[in-house]
Enzyme design. Structure first.
Site, PDB file in Angstrom:
ATOM      1  N   ASP A  25       0.867  -1.169   0.000  1.00 25.93           N
ATOM      2  CA  ASP A  25       0.000   0.000   0.000  1.00 25.93           C
ATOM      3  C   ASP A  25       0.909   1.224   0.000  1.00 25.93           C
ATOM      4  OD1 ASP A  25      -2.699   0.923  -0.108  1.00 25.93           O
ATOM      5  OD2 ASP A  25      -2.469   1.687   1.924  1.00 25.93           O
ATOM      6  N   HIS A  78      10.277   5.484  -2.477  1.00 27.77           N
ATOM      7  CA  HIS A  78       9.513   4.746  -1.468  1.00 27.77           C
ATOM      8  C   HIS A  78       9.380   3.268  -1.845  1.00 27.77           C
ATOM      9  CE1 HIS A  78       7.277   6.409  -4.749  1.00 27.77           C
ATOM     10  NE2 HIS A  78       6.225   5.651  -4.517  1.00 27.77           N
TER      11      HIS A  78
HETATM   12  P1  ITT Z   1      -3.226  -1.793  -5.646  1.00 27.24           P
HETATM   13  O1  ITT Z   1      -3.933  -1.382  -4.377  1.00 27.24           O
HETATM   14  O2  ITT Z   1      -3.996  -2.778  -6.457  1.00 27.24           O
HETATM   15  O3  ITT Z   1      -1.804  -2.227  -5.408  1.00 27.24           O
HETATM   16  P2  ITT Z   1      -3.555   1.028  -6.307  1.00 27.24           P
HETATM   17  O4  ITT Z   1      -3.139   1.825  -7.488  1.00 27.24           O
HETATM   18  O5  ITT Z   1      -4.989   1.076  -5.883  1.00 27.24           O
HETATM   19  O6  ITT Z   1      -3.101  -0.481  -6.596  1.00 27.24           O
HETATM   20  P3  ITT Z   1      -2.788   2.103  -3.686  1.00 27.24           P
HETATM   21  O7  ITT Z   1      -4.041   1.659  -3.029  1.00 27.24           O
HETATM   22  O8  ITT Z   1      -1.509   1.853  -2.970  1.00 27.24           O
HETATM   23  O9  ITT Z   1      -2.605   1.435  -5.131  1.00 27.24           O
HETATM   24  O10 ITT Z   1      -2.989   3.641  -4.040  1.00 27.24           O
HETATM   25  C1  ITT Z   1      -1.958   4.531  -4.111  1.00 27.24           C
HETATM   26  C2  ITT Z   1      -2.258   5.638  -5.100  1.00 27.24           C
HETATM   27  O11 ITT Z   1      -1.120   6.487  -5.061  1.00 27.24           O
HETATM   28  C3  ITT Z   1      -2.403   5.120  -6.532  1.00 27.24           C
HETATM   29  O12 ITT Z   1      -3.683   5.358  -7.012  1.00 27.24           O
HETATM   30  C4  ITT Z   1      -1.401   5.911  -7.344  1.00 27.24           C
HETATM   31  O13 ITT Z   1      -2.065   6.844  -8.166  1.00 27.24           O
HETATM   32  C5  ITT Z   1      -0.566   6.639  -6.340  1.00 27.24           C
HETATM   33  N1  ITT Z   1       0.786   6.086  -6.357  1.00 27.24           N
HETATM   34  C6  ITT Z   1       1.219   4.896  -5.862  1.00 27.24           C
HETATM   35  N2  ITT Z   1       2.517   4.731  -6.094  1.00 27.24           N
HETATM   36  C7  ITT Z   1       2.941   5.831  -6.745  1.00 27.24           C
HETATM   37  C8  ITT Z   1       4.169   6.247  -7.257  1.00 27.24           C
HETATM   38  O14 ITT Z   1       5.259   5.493  -7.180  1.00 27.24           O
HETATM   39  N3  ITT Z   1       4.227   7.417  -7.865  1.00 27.24           N
HETATM   40  C9  ITT Z   1       3.145   8.206  -7.972  1.00 27.24           C
HETATM   41  N4  ITT Z   1       1.938   7.891  -7.528  1.00 27.24           N
HETATM   42  C10 ITT Z   1       1.825   6.706  -6.912  1.00 27.24           C
END
Ligand code: ITT
Length: 201
Positions: free
Chosen positions: A73, A185
Site C-alpha cells: 500500500d 519509497h
Molecule cells: P493496488 O492497491 O492494487 O496495489 P492502487 O493503485 O490502488 O493499486 P494504492 O491503493 O496503494 O494502489 O494507491 C496509491 C495511489 O497512489 C495510486 O492510485 C497511485 O495513483 C498513487 N501512487 C502509488 N505509487 C505511486 C508512485 O510510485 N508514484 C506516484 N503515484 C503513486
C-alpha cells in the site's frame, strides 16, 4: 528456512507491478512473481494504515490462490495538508480512482503555497509478504520531497508529475524509471523485503 520463492503479486496497478518486477530483478532475481489471477474481486481498503491495507490485499490473494502473496500500500503525505491524502491517495478525488483528478485536487488544495518549504511531502510504501500458514514479513520505504506547482514530465504514473524528490531538480516523471526505483519509497521498501527474502533461502 527453505522457501520456494514464488509469490503472487496482489497489485491491480500495472505501473506498480512493472516497478516491483524491476526491483526484484535487481535485488532478488531468484524470486518468481506470478501475476494476480483474473477473477479475484476488488479488495476494499478499509484500514487506516498502509500496513493494514497491504495486509488486507496480501491475505485476499493468499486465500484466493493458496500461494504465498506479496502486496503493498502506497500513499503521498503532504505536510501542509496534515498528511493528506495519505492512505486515501488512490481515491483522494472520489470513486472511482482517477489519477488526473487526484493530482488536480492536490494542486488546488495546496493553492497559493510557494516553494519546497511550504509544499513538503513524502511518499510512503509498506510492502508485505504473506504465506498460507499465516507468517508474514513487511518493510517500509519513504522518500522526502515537495509538490511542484504544476505537472512536469511524461513518465511515471499517479502523483509522479508533481513530486520532486529532495536533492533533485526533476519530478519523478522526469527521472528514468531505474533512477526512480533506486531512490523511491517503492524501491526502498521492496529492496528491503526482497533482500530479506533472498537471505531466507
Ligand atoms: P493496488 O492497491 O492494487 O496495489 P492502487 O493503485 O490502488 O493499486 P494504492 O491503493 O496503494 O494502489 O494507491 C496509491 C495511489 O497512489 C495510486 O492510485 C497511485 O495513483 C498513487 N501512487 C502509488 N505509487 C505511486 C508512485 O510510485 N508514484 C506516484 N503515484 C503513486
Amino acid at each position: 528456512m527453505a522457501e520456494t520463492g514464488t509469490f503472487v503479486l496482489a497489485t491491480t496497478n500495472p505501473n506498480k507491478a512493472r516497478e516491483i518486477r524491476e526491483i526484484f530483478a535487481v535485488c532478488d532475481p531468484g524470486t518468481e512473481l506470478v501475476d494476480r489471477p483474473p477473477g479475484v474481486g476488488e479488495i476494499e481498503e478499509t484500514e487506516d494504515t498502509f500496513l493494514g491495507n497491504a495486509r488486507l490485499k496480501a491475505r485476499a490473494l493468499v486465500e484466493a490462490t493458496g500461494l504465498p502473496a506479496i502486496a503493498e500500500d502506497t500513499g503521498i503525505e503532504v505536510e501542509a495538508l496534515a498528511g493528506a491524502p495519505g492512505v486515501r491517495s488512490a481515491r483522494y478525488a472520489g470513486e472511482p480512482s482517477n489519477e488526473e483528478a487526484n493530482v488536480d485536487k492536490l494542486l488546488a488544495e495546496l493553492g497559493p503555497r510557494v516553494g519546497p518549504e511550504q509544499r513538503r511531502a513524502r511518499f510512503v510504501t509498506v510492502a508485505v509478504a504473506m504465506w498460507p500458514d499465516g507468517r508474514e514479513a513487511s518493510a517500509e520505504g519513504t522518500v522526502e520531497g515537495w509538490i511542484a506547482g504544476e505537472r512536469r514530465g511524461r513518465g511515471g504514473f499517479g502523483y509522479d508529475p508533481v513530486f520532486v524528490p529532495n536533492g533533485y531538480a526533476q519530478s519523478f516523471s522526469e527521472l528514468a524509471e531505474t533512477e526512480k526505483n533506486r531512490i523511491s519509497h517503492r524501491g526502498l521498501a521492496w529492496a528491503r523485503l526482497a533482500g530479506w527474502l533472498r537471505d531466507q533461502r
